[in-house]
Design a protein around this motif. Structure first.
Motif, PDB file in Angstrom:
ATOM      1  N   GLY A   1       3.726   1.698  -1.452  1.00 55.45           N
ATOM      2  CA  GLY A   1       3.930   2.631  -2.535  1.00 55.45           C
ATOM      3  C   GLY A   1       4.735   3.712  -3.042  1.00 55.45           C
ATOM      4  O   GLY A   1       5.793   3.823  -4.231  1.00 55.45           O
TER       5      GLY A   1
ATOM      6  N   ASP B   1       2.220   5.344 -12.611  1.00 54.65           N
ATOM      7  CA  ASP B   1       1.602   5.499 -11.971  1.00 54.65           C
ATOM      8  C   ASP B   1       1.372   4.641  -9.959  1.00 54.65           C
ATOM      9  O   ASP B   1       2.133   3.608 -10.021  1.00 54.65           O
TER      10      ASP B   1
ATOM     11  N   ARG C   1       0.591  -2.934  -7.423  1.00 53.25           N
ATOM     12  CA  ARG C   1       0.418  -3.670  -8.036  1.00 53.25           C
ATOM     13  C   ARG C   1       1.152  -4.792  -9.083  1.00 53.25           C
ATOM     14  O   ARG C   1       0.921  -6.135  -8.736  1.00 53.25           O
TER      15      ARG C   1
ATOM     16  N   ASP D   1      -0.221   2.980  -7.690  1.00 51.82           N
ATOM     17  CA  ASP D   1      -1.147   2.530  -7.245  1.00 51.82           C
ATOM     18  C   ASP D   1      -0.633   0.642  -8.132  1.00 51.82           C
ATOM     19  O   ASP D   1      -0.801   0.169  -7.987  1.00 51.82           O
TER      20      ASP D   1
ATOM     21  N   GLY E   1       0.535  -0.941   0.420  1.00 52.81           N
ATOM     22  CA  GLY E   1      -0.110  -0.084   0.189  1.00 52.81           C
ATOM     23  C   GLY E   1       1.145   1.219  -0.123  1.00 52.81           C
ATOM     24  O   GLY E   1       2.406   1.270  -0.121  1.00 52.81           O
ATOM     25  N   ARG E   2       0.002   2.497  -0.615  1.00 53.38           N
ATOM     26  CA  ARG E   2       1.427   3.964  -0.210  1.00 53.38           C
ATOM     27  C   ARG E   2       1.600   4.145   0.898  1.00 53.38           C
ATOM     28  O   ARG E   2       2.712   4.616   1.230  1.00 53.38           O
TER      29      ARG E   2
END
Length: 475
Positions: free
Chosen positions: A187, A253, A259, A255, A40-41
């Protein structure tokens, strides 16, 4: 272990474990040794709690294994930040690997020094690239210590398995090491990686479209009975999703990068449960390894591993296409060359790079085992040659059109030519690596079959490279 619910990875480790347990070939799969993937970020915030659960609160010092490369997160120097996070609860011993310029090689001396420096600690936290992670996994295995990795780039799939690529006598060798207990995919850290890292991760993953076919081929020929359809599918599950990520990865990006890192982790898990790198390492990786060996021998820099793998996957896909067409037209007649002849060929390939003969000796040691198996299983192999068409549908499902690979890699902003790598690979070295890739290790790939079919001489290599050039790839 537990972590904030909002930071759980989308991988679903428990679901993967259940899937593997219920698989028809479950008996040939190893258990997943990775306990937690946090993504996650702001996943880095979970690190102190993860380490506490791995080691026990305040239980002994932790070795913070890093190299000299400066890395940032939201403009802040990453490694001091990680140290500060950990120092709140325990002593932290910084273990630096590699030279001051940050060019780390996982050779015998570097690994031995890291093991000595990390001794008498309670656990290891590795912050760094794939090579640094390989060293960390090896140190954790040697010292039998719990290990958490803060992945600093979505660049390779080797963070999430129990194997490390180490240098032995100047030759790249995959070596059993140890699963990390925890993997942190932050992230902000991943997005701050240098330009091209995510594109390298994309390149490392597209190898799934040729390596799985190579692995199946090795089984069908009778050269390797380790093939697992479940492990192969595990690595291929996210193939379509990977290709759709390409445009977002070109823009880095955050996100999409997270992924990508998760898909890389699944690919690593596939290798771990298979007990070998075959789900994502075939002909394309042998070419890449030779490029790395040549650069290291010459004291030169080398492009990112995954960037090279992306370029070489196109070559492997075209080799598959050309060989299948040839067999369709002419049938498959195989040769069984002598050990003396092949030893001379290995020496001719590697002695110019290492006149001492050490590199050739290391490569021959592995190749000889493959050649002996080729002779020992001659009856089965000749039976395969007669019945070549029987597994064709299975190969077709695993392979993709080279045109699609080239288009997707371009869309992701990844290099498709040897000359586009940074630093670029000259045409002579690229030809050498492609032509001799089958001679470096005991792994049967489409290049081996092409060679034994009399279809991997200089003119065949040139034909494949010409086809690559027609697609805007290759040299």
């Amino acid at each position: 272990m537990t972590a904030p619910e909002t930071q759980e990875s989308g991988i679903g480790l428990e679901a993967l474990r259940q899937r593997l347990a219920a698989a028809p070939d479950a008996d040939r799969l190893r258990p997943i040794g990775l306990d937690r993937v946090v993504a996650g970020r702001d996943a880095l915030a979970s690190l102190p709690a993860l380490v506490d659960e791995l080691l026990g609160p305040g239980n002994g010092p932790v070795a913070l294994l890093v190299d000299a490369t400066q890395m940032r997160r939201n403009g802040e120097d990453l490694k001091p930040k990680v140290k500060a996070l950990l120092c709140a609860d325990r002593e932290v011993r910084v273990v630096r690997v590699g030279p001051p310029d940050g060019r780390v090689h996982a050779d015998e001396e570097t690994v031995a020094t890291a093991i000595a420096d990390a001794s008498e600690t309670a656990g290891i936290v590795t912050v760094g690239s794939g090579t640094v992670a390989d060293i960390g996994k090896t140190v954790a295995a040697e010292l039998d210590l719990p290990h958490a990795i803060v992945q600093t780039a979505a660049s390779v799939n080797g963070f999430a398995d129990d194997q490390s690529v180490l240098l032995r006598n100047g030759v790249k060798r995959t070596t059993q090491s140890r699963w990390p207990e925890a993997l942190v995919l932050d992230g902000a850290v991943l997005a701050a990686a240098p330009a091209g890292m995510s594109q390298a991760g994309f390149g490392d993953l597209v190898s799934m479209f040729t390596a799985t076919a190579d692995w199946l081929l090795a089984r069908e020929v009778g050269m390797d009975d380790s093939y697992s359809e479940t492990a192969a599918e595990l690595g291929r599950d996210h193939g379509v999703e990977l290709l759709t990520l390409a445009p977002a990865l070109a823009d880095d990006d955050p996100d999409a990068v997270v992924r990508l890192a998760e898909i890389l982790a699944v690919s690593g898990i596939a290798m771990g449960v298979a007990g070998r790198t075959a789900p994502s390492s075939g002909m394309e990786h042998t070419i890449s390894h030779l490029l790395e060996m040549a650069a290291e021998r010459r004291g030169e820099g080398t492009a990112l591993h995954g960037a090279k793998v992306g370029v070489t996957t196109i070559v492997a896909a075209l080799t598959w296409r050309r060989l299948r067409r040839r067999v369709e037209e002419r049938g498959l007649a195989l040769t069984f060359p002598s050990a003396a002849g092949m030893e001379a060929r290995v020496q001719a390939a590697f002695d110019p790079l290492d006149p001492s003969g050490t590199m050739a000796e290391e490569c021959w040691r592995d190749y000889r085992a493959k050649l002996e198996r080729w002779h020992a299983r001659r009856d089965a192999i000749e039976g395969f040659a007669v019945a070549w068409r029987e597994p064709e549908d299975a190969f077709e499902r695993l392979l993709v059109d080279p045109e699609l690979l080239v288009a997707s890699m371009r869309e992701a902003g990844a290099p498709v030519r040897f000359s586009q790598l940074d630093p670029a690979v000259d045409a002579e070295t690229a030809r050498w690596a492609v032509a001799n890739c089958h001679l470096m290790r005991d792994r049967f790939t489409v290049a081996d079959l092409a060679f034994f079919a009399g279809a991997w001489e200089a003119e065949d290599v040139e034909a494949v490279l010409r086809e690559a050039a027609e697609l805007g790839a290759g040299l």
